[in-house]
Write a protein that holds these residues in place. Sequence first.
Motif, PDB file in Angstrom:
ATOM      1  N   ILE A  93      30.024  44.456  39.488  1.00 36.32           N
ATOM      2  CA  ILE A  93      30.825  45.187  38.532  1.00 36.32           C
ATOM      3  C   ILE A  93      31.669  46.192  39.327  1.00 36.32           C
ATOM      4  O   ILE A  93      31.299  47.176  40.429  1.00 36.32           O
ATOM      5  CB  ILE A  93      30.016  45.916  37.447  1.00 36.32           C
ATOM      6  CG1 ILE A  93      29.217  44.876  36.765  1.00 36.32           C
ATOM      7  CG2 ILE A  93      31.058  46.492  36.443  1.00 36.32           C
ATOM      8  CD1 ILE A  93      28.012  45.490  35.890  1.00 36.32           C
ATOM      9  N   PHE A  94      32.972  46.331  39.167  1.00 35.85           N
ATOM     10  CA  PHE A  94      33.871  47.247  39.815  1.00 35.85           C
ATOM     11  C   PHE A  94      33.614  48.689  39.443  1.00 35.85           C
ATOM     12  O   PHE A  94      33.545  48.914  38.131  1.00 35.85           O
ATOM     13  CB  PHE A  94      35.413  46.980  39.543  1.00 35.85           C
ATOM     14  CG  PHE A  94      36.215  47.772  40.307  1.00 35.85           C
ATOM     15  CD1 PHE A  94      36.720  47.751  41.516  1.00 35.85           C
ATOM     16  CD2 PHE A  94      36.617  49.134  39.758  1.00 35.85           C
ATOM     17  CE1 PHE A  94      37.539  48.459  42.165  1.00 35.85           C
ATOM     18  CE2 PHE A  94      37.489  50.172  40.396  1.00 35.85           C
ATOM     19  CZ  PHE A  94      38.002  49.883  41.553  1.00 35.85           C
ATOM     20  N   LEU A 121      34.309  46.237  30.935  1.00 36.84           N
ATOM     21  CA  LEU A 121      33.812  46.301  32.230  1.00 36.84           C
ATOM     22  C   LEU A 121      34.848  45.015  33.151  1.00 36.84           C
ATOM     23  O   LEU A 121      34.809  43.874  32.774  1.00 36.84           O
ATOM     24  CB  LEU A 121      32.415  46.118  32.487  1.00 36.84           C
ATOM     25  CG  LEU A 121      31.682  47.150  32.082  1.00 36.84           C
ATOM     26  CD1 LEU A 121      30.219  47.000  31.834  1.00 36.84           C
ATOM     27  CD2 LEU A 121      31.832  48.667  32.794  1.00 36.84           C
ATOM     28  N   ILE A 122      34.572  45.377  34.526  1.00 36.29           N
ATOM     29  CA  ILE A 122      35.499  44.397  35.357  1.00 36.29           C
ATOM     30  C   ILE A 122      34.665  43.810  36.399  1.00 36.29           C
ATOM     31  O   ILE A 122      34.038  44.602  37.147  1.00 36.29           O
ATOM     32  CB  ILE A 122      36.875  45.176  36.002  1.00 36.29           C
ATOM     33  CG1 ILE A 122      37.604  45.403  34.926  1.00 36.29           C
ATOM     34  CG2 ILE A 122      37.651  44.167  36.935  1.00 36.29           C
ATOM     35  CD1 ILE A 122      38.894  46.409  35.135  1.00 36.29           C
ATOM     36  N   LEU A 123      34.768  42.817  36.588  1.00 35.19           N
ATOM     37  CA  LEU A 123      34.114  42.055  37.703  1.00 35.19           C
ATOM     38  C   LEU A 123      35.030  41.904  38.723  1.00 35.19           C
ATOM     39  O   LEU A 123      35.844  41.400  38.876  1.00 35.19           O
ATOM     40  CB  LEU A 123      33.360  40.794  37.346  1.00 35.19           C
ATOM     41  CG  LEU A 123      32.216  40.688  36.591  1.00 35.19           C
ATOM     42  CD1 LEU A 123      31.892  39.109  36.216  1.00 35.19           C
ATOM     43  CD2 LEU A 123      30.906  41.190  37.198  1.00 35.19           C
ATOM     44  N   GLU A 124      34.466  42.460  40.179  1.00 41.70           N
ATOM     45  CA  GLU A 124      35.144  42.227  41.618  1.00 41.70           C
ATOM     46  C   GLU A 124      34.775  41.283  42.206  1.00 41.70           C
ATOM     47  O   GLU A 124      35.258  40.921  43.282  1.00 41.70           O
ATOM     48  CB  GLU A 124      35.473  43.686  41.982  1.00 41.70           C
ATOM     49  CG  GLU A 124      33.934  44.194  42.750  1.00 41.70           C
ATOM     50  CD  GLU A 124      34.303  45.459  43.536  1.00 41.70           C
ATOM     51  OE1 GLU A 124      35.108  45.318  44.430  1.00 41.70           O
ATOM     52  OE2 GLU A 124      33.419  46.106  43.601  1.00 41.70           O
ATOM     53  N   ALA A 125      33.703  40.791  41.829  1.00 39.45           N
ATOM     54  CA  ALA A 125      32.971  39.653  42.442  1.00 39.45           C
ATOM     55  C   ALA A 125      32.039  38.924  41.485  1.00 39.45           C
ATOM     56  O   ALA A 125      31.556  39.629  40.586  1.00 39.45           O
ATOM     57  CB  ALA A 125      32.118  40.190  43.687  1.00 39.45           C
ATOM     58  N   PRO A 126      31.488  37.921  41.597  1.00 42.57           N
ATOM     59  CA  PRO A 126      30.432  37.259  40.693  1.00 42.57           C
ATOM     60  C   PRO A 126      29.150  38.104  40.388  1.00 42.57           C
ATOM     61  O   PRO A 126      28.754  38.193  39.454  1.00 42.57           O
ATOM     62  CB  PRO A 126      30.107  35.918  40.976  1.00 42.57           C
ATOM     63  CG  PRO A 126      31.280  35.707  42.069  1.00 42.57           C
ATOM     64  CD  PRO A 126      31.811  36.918  42.827  1.00 42.57           C
ATOM     65  N   ILE A 169      43.265  47.161  39.439  1.00 40.68           N
ATOM     66  CA  ILE A 169      42.043  47.059  39.751  1.00 40.68           C
ATOM     67  C   ILE A 169      41.643  45.784  40.080  1.00 40.68           C
ATOM     68  O   ILE A 169      41.838  44.784  39.448  1.00 40.68           O
ATOM     69  CB  ILE A 169      41.077  47.491  38.648  1.00 40.68           C
ATOM     70  CG1 ILE A 169      41.175  49.017  38.399  1.00 40.68           C
ATOM     71  CG2 ILE A 169      39.585  47.360  39.189  1.00 40.68           C
ATOM     72  CD1 ILE A 169      41.033  49.424  36.967  1.00 40.68           C
ATOM     73  N   PRO A 170      41.014  45.279  41.404  1.00 36.96           N
ATOM     74  CA  PRO A 170      40.886  44.049  41.822  1.00 36.96           C
ATOM     75  C   PRO A 170      39.938  43.359  40.949  1.00 36.96           C
ATOM     76  O   PRO A 170      38.690  44.156  40.606  1.00 36.96           O
ATOM     77  CB  PRO A 170      40.126  44.295  43.251  1.00 36.96           C
ATOM     78  CG  PRO A 170      39.818  45.873  43.453  1.00 36.96           C
ATOM     79  CD  PRO A 170      40.709  46.605  42.296  1.00 36.96           C
ATOM     80  N   CYS A 171      40.150  42.406  40.442  1.00 36.61           N
ATOM     81  CA  CYS A 171      39.129  41.633  39.545  1.00 36.61           C
ATOM     82  C   CYS A 171      39.043  40.055  39.871  1.00 36.61           C
ATOM     83  O   CYS A 171      40.078  39.643  40.256  1.00 36.61           O
ATOM     84  CB  CYS A 171      39.429  41.837  38.205  1.00 36.61           C
ATOM     85  SG  CYS A 171      41.375  41.312  37.743  1.00 36.61           S
TER      86      CYS A 171
END
Length: 477
Positions: free
Chosen positions: A213-214, A205-210, A355-357
């Motif tokens: 989750i994106f 999974l991708i974090l887009e902010a602390p 994907i922004p991460c």
Amino acid sequence: MTKARAADIDDLRSRFAAHGQEHVFAFWDELDAGSRTALGSQAARIAEELGDLILARDKALGQTDDERGPAIEPVDAIELPRDGGDSTRFEAARARGEAMLADGRVAAFVVAGGQGTRLGFDAPKGAYPVGPVTDRSLFAIQAQKIRGLIRRLGRPVPWYVMTSEATDAETRALFEAENHFGLSENDVWIFPQAMVPAFDFAGRLILEAPHRIFESPDGHGGSLTALAASGALDDMERRGIDTIFYYQVDNPLVRIGDPVYLGFHDERSAEMSCKVVRKIDPMEKVGIVARVDGDVGIVEYTELDDERRFARNEAGELLYWAGNLAIHVLNTGFVRRVSERAFELLPFHASAKKIPCIDAEARLATPEEPNGVKLERFVFDALASAKQVCVLEASAKDEFSPIKNATGNDSPDSCRQDLTAQYRRWLESAGTEVAADIQQIEIDHSIIDGPEDAAKAAFRNVAEAGDVIRVASGMGQ
Ligand code: UTP
């Protein structure tokens, strides 16, 4: 944090850890209370389906490795009467569809949750100003069409509008500001589709902010589960609606509630139907409705091999001619059945995206190259589960001109030209005079919604029509 909530988060962490996804809590200790709540509730929602999502992700990624490919055959379709051929069954279908509408069995349903990346418009696509003279939005034109239906029927036709996190707030604000485009607020039901997390190429999974989750909207196929989850299906059933007219927000030529289409769907006892247009050029980039492993389905343009792409019958016509318009009729019972088994019947498809991460220092970046996959469901995958499918041919110039790109084909410019061309045809057939220097025409669909209405109105010229017909000379927008 209370003890119970600490226990909740421990439980969540271990559920994510079981799937190798504990890194989504990497910044937990540094988060303030609000951010913990936000991440905690997002993670709790995702955890419900995490196992299924991971299986779906693996299946979606596995699909590209399947080199055998499906068995594809042409589909049977109801073709338009040609060369003045027999139109009796079309008239019978029209009468049947008109009765369905008059009995209040039909709802209009637009999917408007997409992000419109190709168009690059910074508001929901439904707000795009496409009216050739007035700059009316896509939503406004569609609302006129629904008002036209209501006028003809003398009864309401509810309009269900699916949004997503990307479009919901702005869409609601627009409907409020525009007074629901002249429709009764009770007959407009706006609801968001679900979001689905993306995965990086390592399957994480991708974090887009602390604390976030994106996620992205779960595709137009998510409309079937969203209809059920939002209560829209219950609302339809309460109103006695058993048939849904599904269309996409970006095509202002759509004939919402087309009685001929509804009538054929009903006559064939179809659970889901497909409108198609005749593909003339084998290179036209349109998905083809075909039999795929025996079931009706869509073969994407890129999936059609050259042998089939160029194959012709004895009359010299393309064998795989049925281009998908993404305009469907669905039974409410069918939607419920599919939505209850969505992980099985509506598979996710994966597409590689940038994907922004955030990195380990929580710095946000949008990569230059794809770094992961977004998952989407496609509405046409439901076709394979329908006991009967009705495929009906339509004329592209009368029913299809989507806005996909900023310029060129399927752009606002081409769409405005197609709208003006259609209005010109209606007026010419009705004998309404249009001055030679007129470059843009726009007709109010709530009053004139086709050549028959234009003939009935029988305006001698545009000036006589007041606000119903607007024209402009010069190049306009
Ligand atoms: P497209 O696949 O053409 O996507 O959607 P789009 O968002 O309009 O444009 P791109 O691909 O980002 O450039 C076809 C229809 O399905 C809806 C869109 O709003 C459009 O009406 N859709 C798409 C959704 O409602 N939700 C989605 O998750 C995806």
